[in-house]
Design a protein around this motif. Sequence first.
Motif, PDB file in Angstrom:
ATOM      1  N   TYR A  59       9.504  -3.941  -4.549  1.00  0.00           N
ATOM      2  CA  TYR A  59       8.707  -4.847  -5.361  1.00  0.00           C
ATOM      3  C   TYR A  59       9.501  -6.078  -5.753  1.00  0.00           C
ATOM      4  O   TYR A  59      10.710  -6.006  -5.962  1.00  0.00           O
ATOM      5  N   ALA A  60       8.789  -7.177  -5.894  1.00  0.00           N
ATOM      6  CA  ALA A  60       9.400  -8.350  -6.497  1.00  0.00           C
ATOM      7  C   ALA A  60       9.685  -8.034  -7.959  1.00  0.00           C
ATOM      8  O   ALA A  60       8.931  -7.293  -8.605  1.00  0.00           O
ATOM      9  N   ASP A  61      10.760  -8.586  -8.488  1.00  0.00           N
ATOM     10  CA  ASP A  61      11.123  -8.317  -9.876  1.00  0.00           C
ATOM     11  C   ASP A  61       9.990  -8.675 -10.835  1.00  0.00           C
ATOM     12  O   ASP A  61       9.793  -8.009 -11.854  1.00  0.00           O
ATOM     13  N   SER A  62       9.247  -9.702 -10.500  1.00  0.00           N
ATOM     14  CA  SER A  62       8.203 -10.194 -11.394  1.00  0.00           C
ATOM     15  C   SER A  62       7.028  -9.229 -11.551  1.00  0.00           C
ATOM     16  O   SER A  62       6.230  -9.353 -12.472  1.00  0.00           O
ATOM     17  N   VAL A  63       6.910  -8.254 -10.621  1.00  0.00           N
ATOM     18  CA  VAL A  63       5.771  -7.336 -10.681  1.00  0.00           C
ATOM     19  C   VAL A  63       6.185  -5.885 -10.865  1.00  0.00           C
ATOM     20  O   VAL A  63       5.328  -5.003 -10.989  1.00  0.00           O
ATOM     21  N   LYS A  64       7.478  -5.627 -10.888  1.00  0.00           N
ATOM     22  CA  LYS A  64       7.948  -4.245 -11.071  1.00  0.00           C
ATOM     23  C   LYS A  64       7.383  -3.662 -12.355  1.00  0.00           C
ATOM     24  O   LYS A  64       7.303  -4.336 -13.376  1.00  0.00           O
ATOM     25  N   ASP A  65       7.010  -2.410 -12.278  1.00  0.00           N
ATOM     26  CA  ASP A  65       6.454  -1.661 -13.417  1.00  0.00           C
ATOM     27  C   ASP A  65       5.048  -2.101 -13.786  1.00  0.00           C
ATOM     28  O   ASP A  65       4.479  -1.581 -14.759  1.00  0.00           O
ATOM     29  N   ARG A  66       4.478  -3.053 -13.043  1.00  0.00           N
ATOM     30  CA  ARG A  66       3.082  -3.454 -13.276  1.00  0.00           C
ATOM     31  C   ARG A  66       2.212  -3.231 -12.043  1.00  0.00           C
ATOM     32  O   ARG A  66       1.040  -2.865 -12.165  1.00  0.00           O
ATOM     33  N   PHE A  67       2.777  -3.472 -10.862  1.00  0.00           N
ATOM     34  CA  PHE A  67       2.015  -3.344  -9.619  1.00  0.00           C
ATOM     35  C   PHE A  67       2.488  -2.117  -8.848  1.00  0.00           C
ATOM     36  O   PHE A  67       3.669  -1.746  -8.909  1.00  0.00           O
ATOM     37  N   THR A  68       1.569  -1.521  -8.106  1.00  0.00           N
ATOM     38  CA  THR A  68       1.906  -0.369  -7.272  1.00  0.00           C
ATOM     39  C   THR A  68       1.262  -0.528  -5.903  1.00  0.00           C
ATOM     40  O   THR A  68       0.049  -0.740  -5.812  1.00  0.00           O
ATOM     41  N   ILE A  69       2.075  -0.412  -4.860  1.00  0.00           N
ATOM     42  CA  ILE A  69       1.561  -0.448  -3.504  1.00  0.00           C
ATOM     43  C   ILE A  69       1.437   0.985  -2.998  1.00  0.00           C
ATOM     44  O   ILE A  69       2.286   1.839  -3.285  1.00  0.00           O
ATOM     45  N   SER A  70       0.359   1.242  -2.276  1.00  0.00           N
ATOM     46  CA  SER A  70       0.166   2.571  -1.708  1.00  0.00           C
ATOM     47  C   SER A  70      -0.646   2.433  -0.433  1.00  0.00           C
ATOM     48  O   SER A  70      -1.212   1.371  -0.161  1.00  0.00           O
ATOM     49  N   ARG A  71      -0.701   3.499   0.321  1.00  0.00           N
ATOM     50  CA  ARG A  71      -1.486   3.449   1.546  1.00  0.00           C
ATOM     51  C   ARG A  71      -2.196   4.776   1.765  1.00  0.00           C
ATOM     52  O   ARG A  71      -1.714   5.825   1.338  1.00  0.00           O
ATOM     53  N   ASP A  72      -3.323   4.701   2.405  1.00  0.00           N
ATOM     54  CA  ASP A  72      -4.110   5.872   2.768  1.00  0.00           C
ATOM     55  C   ASP A  72      -4.268   5.842   4.284  1.00  0.00           C
ATOM     56  O   ASP A  72      -5.102   5.089   4.809  1.00  0.00           O
ATOM     57  N   ASN A  73      -3.480   6.631   4.975  1.00  0.00           N
ATOM     58  CA  ASN A  73      -3.521   6.604   6.439  1.00  0.00           C
ATOM     59  C   ASN A  73      -4.878   7.045   6.976  1.00  0.00           C
ATOM     60  O   ASN A  73      -5.327   6.554   8.012  1.00  0.00           O
ATOM     61  N   ALA A  74      -5.531   7.945   6.271  1.00  0.00           N
ATOM     62  CA  ALA A  74      -6.830   8.430   6.738  1.00  0.00           C
ATOM     63  C   ALA A  74      -7.889   7.325   6.695  1.00  0.00           C
ATOM     64  O   ALA A  74      -8.808   7.300   7.516  1.00  0.00           O
ATOM     65  N   LYS A  75      -7.732   6.408   5.760  1.00  0.00           N
ATOM     66  CA  LYS A  75      -8.688   5.300   5.629  1.00  0.00           C
ATOM     67  C   LYS A  75      -8.159   4.013   6.249  1.00  0.00           C
ATOM     68  O   LYS A  75      -8.825   2.979   6.189  1.00  0.00           O
ATOM     69  N   ASN A  76      -6.955   4.080   6.801  1.00  0.00           N
ATOM     70  CA  ASN A  76      -6.333   2.888   7.398  1.00  0.00           C
ATOM     71  C   ASN A  76      -6.332   1.717   6.420  1.00  0.00           C
ATOM     72  O   ASN A  76      -6.652   0.568   6.789  1.00  0.00           O
ATOM     73  N   THR A  77      -5.958   2.001   5.208  1.00  0.00           N
ATOM     74  CA  THR A  77      -6.024   1.010   4.149  1.00  0.00           C
ATOM     75  C   THR A  77      -4.753   1.048   3.310  1.00  0.00           C
ATOM     76  O   THR A  77      -4.222   2.130   3.024  1.00  0.00           O
ATOM     77  N   VAL A  78      -4.296  -0.123   2.931  1.00  0.00           N
ATOM     78  CA  VAL A  78      -3.181  -0.244   2.002  1.00  0.00           C
ATOM     79  C   VAL A  78      -3.707  -0.921   0.741  1.00  0.00           C
ATOM     80  O   VAL A  78      -4.564  -1.807   0.817  1.00  0.00           O
ATOM     81  N   TYR A  79      -3.211  -0.477  -0.396  1.00  0.00           N
ATOM     82  CA  TYR A  79      -3.714  -0.946  -1.684  1.00  0.00           C
ATOM     83  C   TYR A  79      -2.620  -1.626  -2.491  1.00  0.00           C
ATOM     84  O   TYR A  79      -1.432  -1.349  -2.315  1.00  0.00           O
ATOM     85  N   LEU A  80      -3.055  -2.474  -3.391  1.00  0.00           N
ATOM     86  CA  LEU A  80      -2.155  -3.023  -4.403  1.00  0.00           C
ATOM     87  C   LEU A  80      -2.861  -2.870  -5.744  1.00  0.00           C
ATOM     88  O   LEU A  80      -3.837  -3.567  -6.020  1.00  0.00           O
ATOM     89  N   GLN A  81      -2.376  -1.945  -6.537  1.00  0.00           N
ATOM     90  CA  GLN A  81      -2.891  -1.755  -7.891  1.00  0.00           C
ATOM     91  C   GLN A  81      -2.138  -2.693  -8.819  1.00  0.00           C
ATOM     92  O   GLN A  81      -0.915  -2.611  -8.916  1.00  0.00           O
ATOM     93  N   MET A  82      -2.887  -3.564  -9.461  1.00  0.00           N
ATOM     94  CA  MET A  82      -2.292  -4.568 -10.334  1.00  0.00           C
ATOM     95  C   MET A  82      -2.687  -4.247 -11.762  1.00  0.00           C
ATOM     96  O   MET A  82      -3.867  -4.288 -12.115  1.00  0.00           O
ATOM     97  N   ASN A  83      -1.716  -3.933 -12.585  1.00  0.00           N
ATOM     98  CA  ASN A  83      -1.950  -3.637 -13.995  1.00  0.00           C
ATOM     99  C   ASN A  83      -1.244  -4.655 -14.866  1.00  0.00           C
ATOM    100  O   ASN A  83      -0.271  -5.284 -14.446  1.00  0.00           O
ATOM    101  N   LYS A  84      -1.734  -4.802 -16.072  1.00  0.00           N
ATOM    102  CA  LYS A  84      -1.123  -5.732 -17.041  1.00  0.00           C
ATOM    103  C   LYS A  84      -0.921  -7.098 -16.408  1.00  0.00           C
ATOM    104  O   LYS A  84       0.169  -7.678 -16.500  1.00  0.00           O
ATOM    105  N   VAL A  85      -1.948  -7.596 -15.784  1.00  0.00           N
ATOM    106  CA  VAL A  85      -1.807  -8.863 -15.063  1.00  0.00           C
ATOM    107  C   VAL A  85      -1.565 -10.012 -16.035  1.00  0.00           C
ATOM    108  O   VAL A  85      -1.959  -9.962 -17.218  1.00  0.00           O
TER     109      VAL A  85
END
Length: 115
Positions: A59-85
């Motif tokens: 993660y970039a320092d500016s988003v650490k502890d706020r954003f989370t990247i994840s992926r779902d191989n079954a759905k062929n999708t990658v996500y970015l959960q953005m909290n405390k924007v």
Amino acid sequence: QVQLMESGGGLVQAGGSLRLSCAASGSISSFSVLGWYRQAPGKQHDMVATIIRTGSTYYADSVKDRFTISRDNAKNTVYLQMNKVKPEDTATYYCHGVVVDDSYWGQGTQVTVSS
């Protein structure tokens, strides 16, 4: 030809949450690297978060502890959960993937954070 398509952008108030999705036209398990980048007007294109095949994330320092990247191989999708924007998170967000020596980009999705 692999295609990446982002969705989930929009207008959100500061302190709120948003989840971006990036759907691939093929299997994301073939990607060695998947990530999110962003570009605000007049600023450079910056890496936000990256996930590699092993599952390790960066993660970039500016988003650490706020954003989370994840992926779902079954759905062929990658996500970015953005909290405390924050207003400074306002940018066009791009999905990026690397397959062997080829690099792929999505068309981008706009995120606007109001103060």
